[in-house]
Write a protein that holds these residues in place. Structure first.
Motif: not given
Length: 455
Positions: A362-366, A371-374, A404-408
């Motif tokens: 549910t993260d709404g960031r770009s 990726v930068s945070g990870v 990340l795939r799950s988020l996408l």
């Protein structure tokens, strides 16, 4: 020091203290590069560096403790470290806005004998990779500053006698140094390991015995009284109120690591005198031996010393283990077994929890920001665990990409969890092109650089 000298104005918070010698390469050649030069005079340093310093008793330290320059330096370090407010709810930022006045007040209270430390605010924080929690003591900002000034005065005195195999919270030492020593001993055939655990060590150190150790080297009664006032200040816990502290030095205090090392110092020297290879980082230590009987003898000696020192070994976490056989042991985040090492289960669990927090569906960031945070998390983790077995990094990479795939998939309106079709839609190369750090690739690159340097 006369009254006019005592009232010299403090530097404002916006003015940085003198550079820490730890960051200056030339000073590293000086064995006392880390000593606070605004406290220790050249004459004192000469005495400290002499071969007789380990047996010397130090007098007249009080004026150096409350000196304006010492308090300013201690405040600068508290400012850099940040941290939460103590029992008085004053934050570092709030103190900093009136730093000159606040430091002058501390100076006067210490000089006049009216300074009293506040109770330590107790907070409970999760243990890494566990459902348990451990107590953390958070002194008030003003008390952290005074403890820092006190540490500037006391630490050089006791550092001269600390054992070489003690690595925790000491100048120029760190966890990686301890891990390298363990690695060296294992490769040299010290496979039998005493894996010891002191139960609630910081909270159970007997005050009277700790003060006796301090008095062996420090004869300034006001300095000793200040240490004792911190030990006996008590703790303040929400909904439970104030409680006295009959023993222990709370984790979170600036002076606590030094006092904790001091209390275990006799054990360090006893182990060394007996010929046992002990490696200690604060209250976490292992003893590496060549045979089971040697390891059992070391454990018996530790049990006796711990009992006489008023401490307790954790019955379920203290054991003798053969590191050359399945099972191994954990130390400072690593697991050692059969000549190999990798992150212990709790270390991997903690990393996965952190990555999971950063990749919520549910993260709404770009996607770029995520990726930068990870990447920041992965780089920090790799910096410590880069000496693990290679298969660890491929496993972590796989977990990160699945998250990340799950988020996408969620952003496409699907409920799939990042497997099957998602893997084909977003292959590994897709993430690489978008800057996602691959620990497996980073590890291979590190190995390549090492091979080139050794040939």
């Amino acid at each position: 020091m006369n009254r006019n000298d005592e009232n010299i104005k403090m530097k404002p918070a916006t003015v940085a203290a003198a550079p820490n010698q730890a960051g200056e390469a030339p000073a590293r050649r000086d064995p006392l590069w880390w000593v606070e030069r605004r406290v220790w005079t050249e004459a004192m340093l000469t005495r400290l560096a002499s071969g007789e310093s380990a047996d010397q008793v130090w007098f007249a330290l009080w004026d150096k403790t409350y000196a304006p320059a010492n308090l300013q330096s201690a405040f600068h370090k508290v400012w850099q470290n940040g941290g939460s407010a103590g029992a008085d709810a004053q934050t570092v930022a709030h103190f900093g806005r009136r730093a000159e006045e606040e430091l002058q007040r501390l100076h006067e209270q210490l000089r006049d004998g009216t300074y009293r430390p506040q109770p330590v605010r107790r907070a409970w924080i999760p243990k890494p990779g566990s459902n348990e929690k451990r107590p953390l003591g958070i002194p008030a900002v003003r008390d952290r500053i005074v403890q820092g000034a006190l540490r500037h005065v006391l630490e050089p005195i006791f550092e001269t006698d600390f054992a070489e195999h003690s690595y925790g919270f000491r100048p120029g030492c760190g966890a990686k140094d301890a891990l390298r020593r363990v690695d060296t001993l294992l490769k040299a055939g010290h496979d039998w390991v005493v894996d010891a655990d002191l139960k609630s060590y910081f909270d159970t150190i007997p005050h009277d015995r700790l003060m006796t150790l301090l008095q062996e080297r420090v004869a300034d009664g006001r300095v000793l009284a200040l240490v004792k006032s911190f030990l006996r200040a008590g703790v303040l816990e929400e909904a439970k109120g104030w409680k006295p502290t009959e023993c222990g030095t709370p984790q979170g205090g600036v002076i606590s690591p030094l006092l904790a090392n001091l209390y275990l110092n006799p054990l360090d020297h006893q182990m060394a005198a007996a010929g046992w290879e002990m490696v200690r980082y604060a209250d976490d230590f292992v003893i590496l031996c060549r045979s089971e009987s040697e390891a059992q003898g070391a454990l018996d000696a530790v049990r006796q010393w711990v009992s006489e020192a008023g401490l307790t070994l954790h019955p379920d976490k203290t054991r003798v283990v053969n590191a050359s056989q399945p099972g191994g042991f954990d130390f400072l985040g690593y697991h050692f077994e059969r000549g190999l090492k990798w992150p212990r289960a709790k270390s991997l669990k903690k990393l996965r929890e952190r990555v999971s927090e950063q990749t919520a569906r549910t993260d709404g960031r770009s996607f770029k920001a995520i990726v930068s945070g990870v990447n920041r998390t992965l780089r920090g983790w790799y910096g410590y665990f880069q000496h693990s077995q290679a298969n660890v990094f491929a496993s972590v990479d796989g977990y990160v990409r699945r998250r990340l795939r799950s988020l996408l998939e969620k952003r496409r309106g699907h409920t799939r969890q990042g497997l099957g079709e998602a893997h084909r839609r977003w292959p590994n190369e897709w993430f690489a092109r978008r800057g996602l750090l691959s620990l497996a690739a980073e590890h291979e690159w590190t190995r390549t650089i090492v091979r080139l340097r050794t040939h």
